[in-house]
Design an enzyme around this catalytic site. Sequence first.
Site, PDB file in Angstrom:
ATOM      1  N   GLY A  20       0.810  -1.206   0.000  1.00 29.87           N
ATOM      2  CA  GLY A  20       0.000   0.000   0.000  1.00 29.87           C
ATOM      3  C   GLY A  20       0.839   1.249   0.000  1.00 29.87           C
ATOM      4  O   GLY A  20       2.003   1.233   0.413  1.00 29.87           O
ATOM      5  N   HIS A  24       2.333   9.813   3.196  1.00 29.06           N
ATOM      6  CA  HIS A  24       3.689  10.092   3.689  1.00 29.06           C
ATOM      7  C   HIS A  24       4.662   8.938   3.485  1.00 29.06           C
ATOM      8  O   HIS A  24       5.802   9.004   3.931  1.00 29.06           O
ATOM      9  CB  HIS A  24       3.634  10.452   5.175  1.00 29.06           C
ATOM     10  N   GLY A  25       4.226   7.876   2.820  1.00 31.76           N
ATOM     11  CA  GLY A  25       5.145   6.767   2.595  1.00 31.76           C
ATOM     12  C   GLY A  25       4.440   5.539   2.067  1.00 31.76           C
ATOM     13  O   GLY A  25       3.312   5.608   1.581  1.00 31.76           O
ATOM     14  N   VAL A  27       3.652   1.147   2.638  1.00 34.99           N
ATOM     15  CA  VAL A  27       3.515   0.082   3.627  1.00 34.99           C
ATOM     16  C   VAL A  27       4.004  -1.235   3.024  1.00 34.99           C
ATOM     17  O   VAL A  27       3.628  -1.583   1.895  1.00 34.99           O
ATOM     18  CB  VAL A  27       2.054  -0.064   4.094  1.00 34.99           C
ATOM     19  N   ASP A 141      -8.536  12.310   9.249  1.00 33.15           N
ATOM     20  CA  ASP A 141      -8.470  11.726   7.906  1.00 33.15           C
ATOM     21  C   ASP A 141      -9.130  10.354   7.877  1.00 33.15           C
ATOM     22  O   ASP A 141      -8.603   9.402   7.300  1.00 33.15           O
ATOM     23  CB  ASP A 141      -7.011  11.636   7.438  1.00 33.15           C
TER      24      ASP A 141
END
Length: 314
Positions: A20, A24-25, A27, A141
């Site tokens: 995923g 911000h990054g 997974v 969020d």
Amino acid sequence: MVYESIIEATEEFDAKYCVGVGGHGSVYKAQLRTGETVAVNKFKEAVEVEIASQKAFEREIHTLIRARHRNIIKLYGFCSSSRHSFLVYEFLELGSLKDILNGEERITTFDWKKRLNVIKGVAYALSYMHHECSPPIVHRDLSSKNILMDEEYEAHVSDFGTAKVLRPYSSNWTSFAGTFGYVAPELAYTMEVKEKCDVYSFGVVILEVIMGRHPGNLISSLASSASSSSSNSTASCWHLKQALDQRIPYPHGDTLGEVAFIVKMALTCLSAKPEHRPSMQQVSQEISAHRSIVIGASGDIKLEELVDPGCFPY
């Protein structure tokens, strides 16, 4: 040792282990030497996003260290080195709620009982964050992509990189955060973060679970109906039967009544006025009571009949 084990398990974060991508990054799925499988959220390292990523990294650590609940993702640990910054979580087998709703593979087994249980789990997590954590935590969020599912279809709220701790006697104004289609309308003209922002997002998620897709058109219809006194508004054309996910059998009996009540709760959460939305504590209590609505012999009802403005004037 765990750091080296994660680097080894992901082959230095090779793309084939990526499950995923977030704001911000990315997974990664990592099977450690112990045989345990974990999820590793590796934060971006590019110079232009370094400050924002670092803030999100720290915010998520501080939030998840304080928040411990069965419906909130478990943080096992974190690492910040000159090479990498990442968080290590429990690995949840079914991925995100969004993945389940968008895929045809599992959708037929994602029945009404499981869907109602997912809604309850998210409600309990948000009620805990808003009313049992001191000071309260606002997610900011909440969306179907940030709700992860285990193999029992139990929901776990995740991605706290934009979460806000509402500290007393301090400013709760902040920059915009959230996912388009889930953000409360008042954030278009104010940047003050309140719990009712999460309540609105929760309302969107409820309808998405019930409808099997994002309820954008329905929300637009409800908004136009609220600003119009005409009985010919587009919202008056929506019926429960057409709103429910057509990929699984239509609910009957007590299940239909409970689904109708959940939809009613969602519509209340989506009130344009924050003060007319219930608190998450009220929502979780109502859901726990297994309330239902009596549906006539037709087995259907207009959604406008479920709209109850001012039901929670707090």
